[in-house]
Write a protein that holds these residues in place. Structure first.
Motif, PDB file in Angstrom:
ATOM      1  N   GLU A 192       1.904 -14.422   6.852  1.00 29.77           N
ATOM      2  CA  GLU A 192       1.455 -13.723   8.060  1.00 29.77           C
ATOM      3  C   GLU A 192       0.305 -12.769   7.767  1.00 29.77           C
ATOM      4  OE1 GLU A 192       5.862 -13.601  10.242  1.00 29.77           O
ATOM      5  OE2 GLU A 192       5.243 -11.987   8.874  1.00 29.77           O
ATOM      6  N   LEU A 193       0.389 -12.074   6.631  1.00 31.33           N
ATOM      7  CA  LEU A 193      -0.631 -11.067   6.290  1.00 31.33           C
ATOM      8  C   LEU A 193      -0.608 -10.852   4.774  1.00 31.33           C
ATOM      9  CD1 LEU A 193      -2.706  -9.385   7.805  1.00 31.33           C
ATOM     10  CD2 LEU A 193      -1.044  -7.535   7.929  1.00 31.33           C
ATOM     11  N   ALA A 194      -1.475 -11.559   4.091  1.00 34.68           N
ATOM     12  CA  ALA A 194      -1.465 -11.540   2.624  1.00 34.68           C
ATOM     13  C   ALA A 194      -1.776 -10.153   2.085  1.00 34.68           C
ATOM     14  CB  ALA A 194      -2.482 -12.555   2.097  1.00 34.68           C
ATOM     15  N   GLY A 195      -0.968  -9.700   1.113  1.00 38.01           N
ATOM     16  CA  GLY A 195      -1.220  -8.444   0.413  1.00 38.01           C
ATOM     17  C   GLY A 195      -0.885  -7.183   1.184  1.00 38.01           C
ATOM     18  N   PHE A 196      -0.276  -7.322   2.348  1.00 40.69           N
ATOM     19  CA  PHE A 196      -0.016  -6.157   3.199  1.00 40.69           C
ATOM     20  C   PHE A 196       0.858  -5.120   2.491  1.00 40.69           C
ATOM     21  CE2 PHE A 196       2.672  -3.924   6.283  1.00 40.69           C
ATOM     22  CZ  PHE A 196       1.715  -3.375   7.124  1.00 40.69           C
ATOM     23  N   ARG A 197       1.990  -5.568   1.973  1.00 39.96           N
ATOM     24  CA  ARG A 197       2.941  -4.645   1.360  1.00 39.96           C
ATOM     25  C   ARG A 197       2.319  -3.879   0.199  1.00 39.96           C
ATOM     26  NH1 ARG A 197       9.083  -6.172  -0.665  1.00 39.96           N
ATOM     27  NH2 ARG A 197       9.542  -4.203  -1.741  1.00 39.96           N
ATOM     28  N   GLU A 198       1.642  -4.582  -0.705  1.00 40.44           N
ATOM     29  CA  GLU A 198       1.063  -3.950  -1.883  1.00 40.44           C
ATOM     30  C   GLU A 198      -0.018  -2.950  -1.488  1.00 40.44           C
ATOM     31  OE1 GLU A 198       1.493  -7.180  -1.401  1.00 40.44           O
ATOM     32  OE2 GLU A 198       3.137  -7.563  -2.815  1.00 40.44           O
ATOM     33  N   THR A 199      -0.866  -3.334  -0.531  1.00 38.64           N
ATOM     34  CA  THR A 199      -1.957  -2.444  -0.111  1.00 38.64           C
ATOM     35  C   THR A 199      -1.429  -1.157   0.490  1.00 38.64           C
ATOM     36  OG1 THR A 199      -3.477  -4.287   0.285  1.00 38.64           O
ATOM     37  CG2 THR A 199      -3.944  -2.225   1.436  1.00 38.64           C
ATOM     38  N   MET A 200      -0.489  -1.271   1.412  1.00 42.75           N
ATOM     39  CA  MET A 200      -0.038  -0.082   2.130  1.00 42.75           C
ATOM     40  C   MET A 200       0.898   0.789   1.291  1.00 42.75           C
ATOM     41  SD  MET A 200      -1.984  -0.485   4.596  1.00 42.75           S
ATOM     42  CE  MET A 200      -1.606   1.097   5.358  1.00 42.75           C
ATOM     43  N   LEU A 201       1.704   0.186   0.418  1.00 35.59           N
ATOM     44  CA  LEU A 201       2.530   1.002  -0.476  1.00 35.59           C
ATOM     45  C   LEU A 201       1.660   1.759  -1.482  1.00 35.59           C
ATOM     46  CD1 LEU A 201       5.739  -1.067  -1.361  1.00 35.59           C
ATOM     47  CD2 LEU A 201       5.601   1.110  -0.142  1.00 35.59           C
ATOM     48  N   GLY A 202       0.609   1.110  -1.960  1.00 36.91           N
ATOM     49  CA  GLY A 202      -0.308   1.791  -2.872  1.00 36.91           C
ATOM     50  C   GLY A 202      -1.006   2.958  -2.196  1.00 36.91           C
ATOM     51  N   PHE A 203      -1.388   2.756  -0.939  1.00 37.57           N
ATOM     52  CA  PHE A 203      -2.052   3.821  -0.189  1.00 37.57           C
ATOM     53  C   PHE A 203      -1.071   4.959   0.093  1.00 37.57           C
ATOM     54  CE2 PHE A 203      -3.947   5.634   3.739  1.00 37.57           C
ATOM     55  CZ  PHE A 203      -5.175   6.002   3.202  1.00 37.57           C
ATOM     56  N   GLU A 204       0.158   4.626   0.440  1.00 38.10           N
ATOM     57  CA  GLU A 204       1.178   5.645   0.699  1.00 38.10           C
ATOM     58  C   GLU A 204       1.380   6.519  -0.541  1.00 38.10           C
ATOM     59  OE1 GLU A 204       5.443   7.179   0.983  1.00 38.10           O
ATOM     60  OE2 GLU A 204       4.430   5.993  -0.570  1.00 38.10           O
ATOM     61  N   ALA A 205       1.401   5.910  -1.711  1.00 38.60           N
ATOM     62  CA  ALA A 205       1.589   6.666  -2.950  1.00 38.60           C
ATOM     63  C   ALA A 205       0.426   7.627  -3.190  1.00 38.60           C
ATOM     64  CB  ALA A 205       1.738   5.704  -4.133  1.00 38.60           C
ATOM     65  N   GLN A 206      -0.791   7.196  -2.873  1.00 39.24           N
ATOM     66  CA  GLN A 206      -1.942   8.075  -3.021  1.00 39.24           C
ATOM     67  C   GLN A 206      -1.872   9.249  -2.036  1.00 39.24           C
ATOM     68  OE1 GLN A 206      -4.988   4.738  -2.776  1.00 39.24           O
ATOM     69  NE2 GLN A 206      -5.894   5.952  -4.400  1.00 39.24           N
ATOM     70  N   CYS A 207      -1.409   8.981  -0.828  1.00 40.66           N
ATOM     71  CA  CYS A 207      -1.244  10.050   0.161  1.00 40.66           C
ATOM     72  C   CYS A 207      -0.228  11.074  -0.319  1.00 40.66           C
ATOM     73  CB  CYS A 207      -0.805   9.472   1.504  1.00 40.66           C
ATOM     74  SG  CYS A 207      -2.061   8.479   2.339  1.00 40.66           S
ATOM     75  N   TRP A 208       0.864  10.597  -0.896  1.00 46.73           N
ATOM     76  CA  TRP A 208       1.891  11.502  -1.423  1.00 46.73           C
ATOM     77  C   TRP A 208       1.296  12.444  -2.461  1.00 46.73           C
ATOM     78  CZ3 TRP A 208       4.085  12.772  -6.092  1.00 46.73           C
ATOM     79  CH2 TRP A 208       5.298  13.451  -6.049  1.00 46.73           C
ATOM     80  N   GLU A 209       0.489  11.908  -3.357  1.00 48.80           N
ATOM     81  CA  GLU A 209      -0.120  12.732  -4.402  1.00 48.80           C
ATOM     82  C   GLU A 209      -0.976  13.838  -3.797  1.00 48.80           C
ATOM     83  OE1 GLU A 209       0.262  12.763  -7.601  1.00 48.80           O
ATOM     84  OE2 GLU A 209       1.309  10.866  -8.017  1.00 48.80           O
TER      85      GLU A 209
END
Length: 349
Positions: free
Chosen positions: A152-169
């Motif tokens: 449905e949407l390639a790479g969605f999970r990896e992209t958004m989890l990686g971005f979420e981790a950067q936001c947390w930092e």
């Protein structure tokens, strides 16, 4: 940036059964914030440079504190998240919302868990009508079976989890400055927002505000997001150039409803203090009303996209200010009170 019905900008409309019924003072205030008010452009929304953070920590802490105390909103740049990562997150956000309705409906928001997709479900006490938007929320412990497939949407999970981790930092870096000023240990808020715990409740929210319908473009009958405060500790909001509408009304001007627009900037993150941090600071740091205005006939009335990260303490963390102005309460109990209040008001109204 608050769960209205949980975090204002962040969460869903559910109230857990048996939650205590708090006083509705805050909601009474919010219910009076539905008018257009007036626009005030002479108030400064400060831009704070986070470069050379450790070497400039004392200077940056003072700047963050002053901006937070005076307006409750500020913008940070040189924050450590590469612009390419921000643009990638926005491209992924657009791709998700472009999926067919029936595909997104497979990942419908889970009641009480702030995870999944919703559309036009948030009704603000300030306006009594649904926000004109859809959203998808990522809260790590609750995402089982809520991720779009790679088909449905390639790479969605990896992209958004990686971005979420950067936001947390970034959020924890800012909160460490507030911890210093409040007399807490420097890593106090990082421990309180520990993503390795099952009790983690911080959330990344992707937002799509709908284009103004052709038949409504002559008027301003709908708000993209009605006036509200956020329920979390700190909100990070990513906006795109030319897609404005966010306005803030600091506490001193709330009675007169003087709204100041916040100009979106691709290289800056707009931050605001949430209700949880206001309580944790014994009200030293204010959580102020904000809204997203529907664009007028002479403005761009196309779709608006934004991404918000809500730094919200883990469920079992105890909230108690340095001066103990309020009795201690767990983050979960605090949120249950706020959710219950919104649910009760919705039913009563």
């Amino acid at each position: 940036m608050t769960q209205m019905t949980q975090q204002g900008c962040a969460t869903g409309p559910d109230a857990p059964s048996g939650a205590p019924a708090p006083a509705l003072t805050e909601l009474d205030r919010e219910a009076r914030m539905g008018g257009a008010g007036t626009e005030r452009t002479d108030r400064e929304i400060r831009r704070i440079d986070l470069s050379d953070f450790e070497d400039r920590r004392e200077e940056i802490t003072q700047q963050l504190w002053d901006a937070a105390v005076e307006v409750g909103f500020f913008q940070i740049h040189h924050h450590g998240i590469d612009l390419a990562a921000v643009r990638r997150a926005f491209a992924t956000t657009r791709d998700f919302f472009a999926l067919p309705e029936e595909t997104k409906a497979q990942y419908t928001l889970r009641k009480g868990l702030n995870a999944g997709w919703e559309s036009k479900t948030q009704v603000r006490p300030s306006i009594g009508t649904p926000d004109q938007k859809e959203s998808y929320q990522i809260t790590r412990p609750y995402m089982d079976e809520l991720w779009p497939t790679d088909t449905e949407l390639a790479g969605f999970r990896e992209t958004m989890l990686g971005f979420e981790a950067q936001c947390w930092e970034v959020a924890m870096r800012v909160l460490s400055c507030f911890a210093d000023r409040l007399g807490f240990a420097r890593d106090f808020f990082a421990d309180a927002h520990d993503p390795s715990q099952d009790s983690y409740r911080s959330a990344l929210r992707m937002l799509h505000y709908f284009a103004v319908p052709e038949e409504a473009r002559g008027g301003l009958g709908l708000w993209r997001a009605g006036a509200h405060t956020d329920f979390d500790c700190l909100t990070l909001l990513f906006q795109q150039e030319g897609q404005g509408g966010l306005q803030v009304c600091p506490g001193k001007e709330a009675q007169a409803q003087e709204w100041t627009p916040i100009t979106p900037s691709e290289d800056a993150i707009t931050c605001n203090i949430g209700d949880m941090l206001m309580r944790w600071s014994d009200d030293a740091l204010p959580s102020n009303f904000h809204r997203v205005k529907t664009p007028g006939p002479d403005e761009d009335q196309g779709a608006r996209y934004s991404i918000a990260f809500f730094a919200q303490a883990n469920r079992d963390v105890l909230i108690e200010g340095p001066g103990r102005k309020y009795p201690p309460i767990t983050a979960e109990e605090y949120l249950q009170q706020r959710i219950s209040a919104n649910f009760d008001r919705k039913v009563a109204g």
